[in-house]
Each structure stands twice: as structure tokens, then as C-alpha cells.
Design a protein around this motif. Structure first.
Motif, mmCIF file in Angstrom:
data_model
loop_
_atom_site.group_PDB
_atom_site.id
_atom_site.type_symbol
_atom_site.label_atom_id
_atom_site.label_comp_id
_atom_site.label_asym_id
_atom_site.label_seq_id
_atom_site.Cartn_x
_atom_site.Cartn_y
_atom_site.Cartn_z
ATOM 1 N N ALA A 149 50.920 52.820 34.728
ATOM 2 C CA ALA A 149 49.850 52.441 35.653
ATOM 3 C C ALA A 149 49.749 50.923 35.686
ATOM 4 N N LEU A 150 49.428 50.417 36.859
ATOM 5 C CA LEU A 150 49.244 48.980 37.048
ATOM 6 C C LEU A 150 47.756 48.692 37.168
ATOM 7 N N ALA A 151 47.224 47.968 36.183
ATOM 8 C CA ALA A 151 45.806 47.620 36.144
ATOM 9 C C ALA A 151 45.601 46.296 36.883
ATOM 10 N N ILE A 152 44.654 46.305 37.803
ATOM 11 C CA ILE A 152 44.534 45.226 38.791
ATOM 12 C C ILE A 152 43.392 44.282 38.463
ATOM 13 N N SER A 153 43.678 42.997 38.515
ATOM 14 C CA SER A 153 42.674 41.954 38.316
ATOM 15 C C SER A 153 41.878 41.711 39.601
ATOM 16 N N VAL A 154 40.561 41.585 39.468
ATOM 17 C CA VAL A 154 39.712 41.242 40.618
ATOM 18 C C VAL A 154 38.853 40.011 40.350
ATOM 19 N N SER A 155 38.902 39.471 39.129
ATOM 20 C CA SER A 155 38.088 38.310 38.762
ATOM 21 C C SER A 155 38.664 37.697 37.495
ATOM 22 N N ARG A 156 38.153 36.535 37.130
ATOM 23 C CA ARG A 156 38.598 35.917 35.877
ATOM 24 C C ARG A 156 38.280 36.815 34.687
ATOM 25 N N ARG A 157 37.070 37.354 34.666
ATOM 26 C CA ARG A 157 36.676 38.223 33.552
ATOM 27 C C ARG A 157 37.537 39.482 33.513
ATOM 28 N N SER A 158 37.754 40.089 34.665
ATOM 29 C CA SER A 158 38.524 41.335 34.675
ATOM 30 C C SER A 158 39.965 41.081 34.249
ATOM 31 N N PHE A 159 40.497 39.902 34.556
ATOM 32 C CA PHE A 159 41.857 39.621 34.095
ATOM 33 C C PHE A 159 41.933 39.684 32.578
ATOM 34 N N ASP A 160 40.999 39.043 31.901
ATOM 35 C CA ASP A 160 41.019 39.070 30.432
ATOM 36 C C ASP A 160 40.922 40.506 29.914
ATOM 37 N N GLU A 161 40.108 41.331 30.566
ATOM 38 C CA GLU A 161 39.923 42.717 30.125
ATOM 39 C C GLU A 161 41.197 43.544 30.323
ATOM 40 N N ILE A 162 41.780 43.460 31.510
ATOM 41 C CA ILE A 162 42.953 44.304 31.769
ATOM 42 C C ILE A 162 44.190 43.786 31.046
#
Length: 255
Positions: free
Chosen positions: A33-46
Motif C-alpha cells: 500500500a502507498l500511504a499518501i502525504s497531505v501535510s507536513r505533519r502527515s508526512f512525518d506520520e506516514i
């Protein structure tokens, strides 16, 4: 095997039960699965999720629907694009449904992401809503080298524009909805070697899971529906969409 080419594993409904979600993926024959970044915070999480799990990969990007969210600079996008488990740029694009007025900021954000994709060699993951013609125009003007129109909700005309630019088309659970005739027509039109499948989980669960939180395992229902729609064997859709994923996201190892 299938691959979910677009999901949000850090979102509520998935993040707190990630081991179960990954087990369900495996049971459904969804290998990655490809986990998608939508923000700076979400990038760190994924990115943390991708580093912790062999079957998960990540992208870096800022969604187009929030004018006030902190941006990535071009240099910051490129820095993150060089990380081993980051394999795409986005989610990026244009959204005229949620955003109104002077949208020059949205165009600038999109162009920055296109430049990052071109310079890094990674594909773009493009979101477009009520903005198809401007989206295609900017991709063409900026010479976007490769990518996918994710969660395709347009018609054959727009599909042809994207295909002419060399882009792939990804279908979500929306294609299974009763009122999705135009999207279904596009799913029949897209050549087999340019078709991807996705969940956009935890959103847009396909029939027969409508009304439930979506998860990567459910991409199988979307692939089965598309196979029936096109009159092709499920195994052919699964194999083609998997091959297409590896061709587009060439940084992902095939094992």
C-alpha cells in the motif's frame, strides 16, 4: 496480488488499528500500500509507518485544499523525495470544490510539486476536483514527466487528456457506486496498461462495504468490479494494475 496505490494509514479509523489493517490486507491478497502525504505533519506520520513496515511506502506533498497549512519548499520536497521509502510526490493538484476566490496560491503549490517531481524523477499523485481543465493545462505547461490522476471522478474526455500526457488513471471505490456512470465509462475506456486501483482509505469504501471505514483490503472489491465492468478476468486486472504500479513507482522494489 493487488496494490492499494493510495491510502491514508495515519488517519483516524486506520492508525489506531494498524496491525489489524495490515493483517486484513494480507488476507485479501493486497501485497503493498502507498500511504499518501497531505501535510507536513502527515508526512512525518506516514514516513514513520513506512519505515516500520516493509509493505508500506510513502509520498511527500501538501494537499491543495488548505490555503493556510505550512508549505514544503521545493528544496524540502526534494530532500524528502530522496529518502529510501518515499516513492512519489503528492498528493497535489487543484481543488475548486472546497476552495473559492483567488486561487493563485493553489496554482503555485501545484507547480512547486510538479517541479519537485520533475527534478527528483518521482511520479506525481494528482488530486483534481472541479478543476480538470486547469489541472491538465498546468501539467502540460510545466512538462510534468509522469504520474497518476488519483481517485478519478471525471469522464472519458478528461481521461483522454490525462492519458495523452502520459499519466495513469487510478479508480477508487467511487467507480462501484450506482450513480457513477461517467466514471464507469472511463474505467472501460482506460487502456489496461495505464490503470491503477486504490481505496483512498479511510474514505469512499466500495460496494459492498459502503458506509463503513475503508481500508486497503477493500481495494479487491474495486478491482473485481472493474473486471466485471470491462468483461475481463479479475486476475488480469490484478496483474495489470500491479505491473502498472511498479512501472510508475519504479522506486518500489518488486518482491
Amino acid at each position: 496480488m493487488l496494490i492499494d496505490s493510495h491510502c491514508h494509514l495515519n488517519f483516524s479509523g486506520l492508525a489506531e488499528r494498524l496491525p489489524e489493517v495490515l493483517d486484513n490486507m494480507a488476507a485479501a491478497g493486497v501485497g503493498k500500500a502507498l500511504a499518501i502525504s497531505v501535510s507536513r505533519r502527515s508526512f512525518d506520520e506516514i514516513h514513520a509507518i513506512a519505515q516500520a513496515h516493509d509493505r508500506i511506502y510513502a509520498t511527500v506533498g501538501i494537499h491543495p485544499d488548505d490555503p493556510d497549512t505550512p508549505e514544503f519548499s521545493l528544496a524540502e520536497l526534494l530532500e524528502r523525495a530522496a529518502l529510501p521509502k518515499v516513492v512519489g510526490i503528492g498528493e497535489t493538484g487543484l481543488d475548486y470544490h472546497w476552495c473559492k476566490g483567488d486561487l493563485a496560491w493553489q496554482h503555485r503549490r501545484f507547480i512547486c510539486h510538479i517541479q519537485a517531481a520533475n527534478q527528483s524523477g518521482l511520479p506525481l499523485i494528482v488530486h483534481t476536483r472541479d478543476a480538470a481543465d486547469d489541472t491538465m493545462r498546468l501539467l502540460r505547461e510545466e512538462n510534468a514527466h509522469a504520474g497518476v490522476i488519483h481517485c478519478f471522478t471525471e469522464d472519458v474526455r478528461v481521461a483522454k487528456l490525462a492519458l495523452d500526457l502520459g499519466f495513469y488513471i487510478s479508480f477508487s471505490g467511487i467507480v462501484t457506486f450506482k450513480n457513477a456512470a461517467a466514471i464507469q465509462e472511463a474505467a472501460r475506456y482506460v487502456p489496461l496498461d495505464r490503470l491503477l486501483v486504490e481505496t483512498d482509505a479511510p474514505f469512499l469504501a466500495p460496494v459492498p462495504k459502503r458506509g463503513k471505514p475503508n481500508e486497503p483490503a477493500y481495494v479487491r472489491h474495486t478491482a473485481e468490479f472493474i473486471a466485471q465492468l470491462r468483461g475481463e478476468p479479475f486476475e488480469q486486472i490484478a496483474q495489470a494494475s500491479t505491473d502498472n504500479f511498479y512501472r510508475l513507482f519504479a522506486k518500489v522494489p518488486r518482491h
